[in-house]
Design an enzyme around this catalytic site. Structure first.
Site, PDB file in Angstrom:
ATOM      1  N   SER A 137       0.857  -1.185   0.000  1.00 23.37           N
ATOM      2  CA  SER A 137       0.000   0.000   0.000  1.00 23.37           C
ATOM      3  C   SER A 137       0.889   1.229   0.000  1.00 23.37           C
ATOM      4  CB  SER A 137      -0.894   0.011   1.247  1.00 23.37           C
ATOM      5  OG  SER A 137      -1.521   1.272   1.409  1.00 23.37           O
ATOM      6  N   TYR A 150      -2.707  -0.470  10.645  1.00 19.07           N
ATOM      7  CA  TYR A 150      -2.582  -0.823   9.229  1.00 19.07           C
ATOM      8  C   TYR A 150      -1.271  -0.293   8.652  1.00 19.07           C
ATOM      9  CZ  TYR A 150      -3.675  -1.308   4.276  1.00 19.07           C
ATOM     10  OH  TYR A 150      -3.641  -1.643   2.941  1.00 19.07           O
TER      11      TYR A 150
END
Length: 235
Positions: A137, A150
């Site tokens: 990501s 995250y």
């Protein structure tokens, strides 16, 4: 350019979103796709389209990761590609995270990638060829509010893949990491397809095309890292 025809590709988190798009595109390019996910029903629908192999497995369990590789080798006789796509996310202020939620995110995003890589690397080393693609990501390279769990998991995943890249390159194995920005998927229990997301987010097919790009690079080329964003997203 590397031809993907008859390449055996394991894709984790394949039942929905990015993983599903990757599995479908690789099959379209002639690869033999081993789709891995926890949902048996969704896997059955996907493998009907890919004409490949569907394996129900939990990538956070070492026994499952090893079984995926064993079943792949039994079915196809070899493996060439691993796409580590399985991932989960949850967003909150740090003090509101439970330890179990923290563990859930790290188990899938970091441990799951570790276990799948650990399971395939010996076989790729024996053949002195292969390609591992990690779907990370853009938050592996930046921090943001409510992203403690995250973001930390993606920083850790990114570091692991980067180190692995250096370890296995002398054995003829490529490792590529893809860093998507906002993608319109089921991520974080959202439902894709809203009018707003259509305007502001990448599609899963965009990430699948990025995977195809790094896999089809000529044998003497490795795309170490590839970041992509929708044009509406600030970086």
């Amino acid at each position: 350019m590397t031809d993907l025809t008859d390449q055996v590709a394991i894709v984790t988190g394949a039942s929905r979103g990015i993983g599903r798009a990757v599995a479908l595109l690789l099959a379209l390019q002639g690869a033999k796709v081993v789709a891995v996910a926890r949902s048996e029903e969704e896997l059955a629908e996907l493998t009907h389209k890919t004409q490949g192999l569907g394996l129900v497995a939990d990538v956070t369990m070492e026994s499952d990761a090893l079984q995926v590789v064993e079943n792949t080798l039994l079915h196809y006789g070899r493996l060439d590609i691993l796409v580590c796509n399985a991932g989960v996310g949850s967003f909150n202020e740090l003090e509101n995270f439970t330890s179990s939620e923290w563990d859930r995110i790290f188990d899938t995003n970091v441990k799951g990638t570790f276990l799948m890589c650990k399971a395939v690397v010996p076989h790729l080393k024996a053949r002195r060829k292969g390609h591992i693609v990690g779907i990370s990501s853009d938050v592996a390279r930046r921090t943001f509010v409510h992203g403690t769990a995250y973001g930390a998991s993606k920083f850790a995943q990114d570091a692991m893949l980067g180190s692995l890249r250096k370890e296995v390159r002398p054995h003829g194995i490529k490792v590529s990491t893809i860093y998507p920005g906002l993608v319109d998927t089921y991520f974080n229990d959202t439902k894709p397809g809203s009018a707003e997301a259509e305007k502001t987010h990448l599609r899963p097919s965009d990430i699948a095309q990025a995977v195809r790009y790094v896999l089809e690079a000529p044998p003497h080329v490795v795309v170490d890292e590839l970041m992509l964003h929708p044009t509406t997203q600030e970086w």
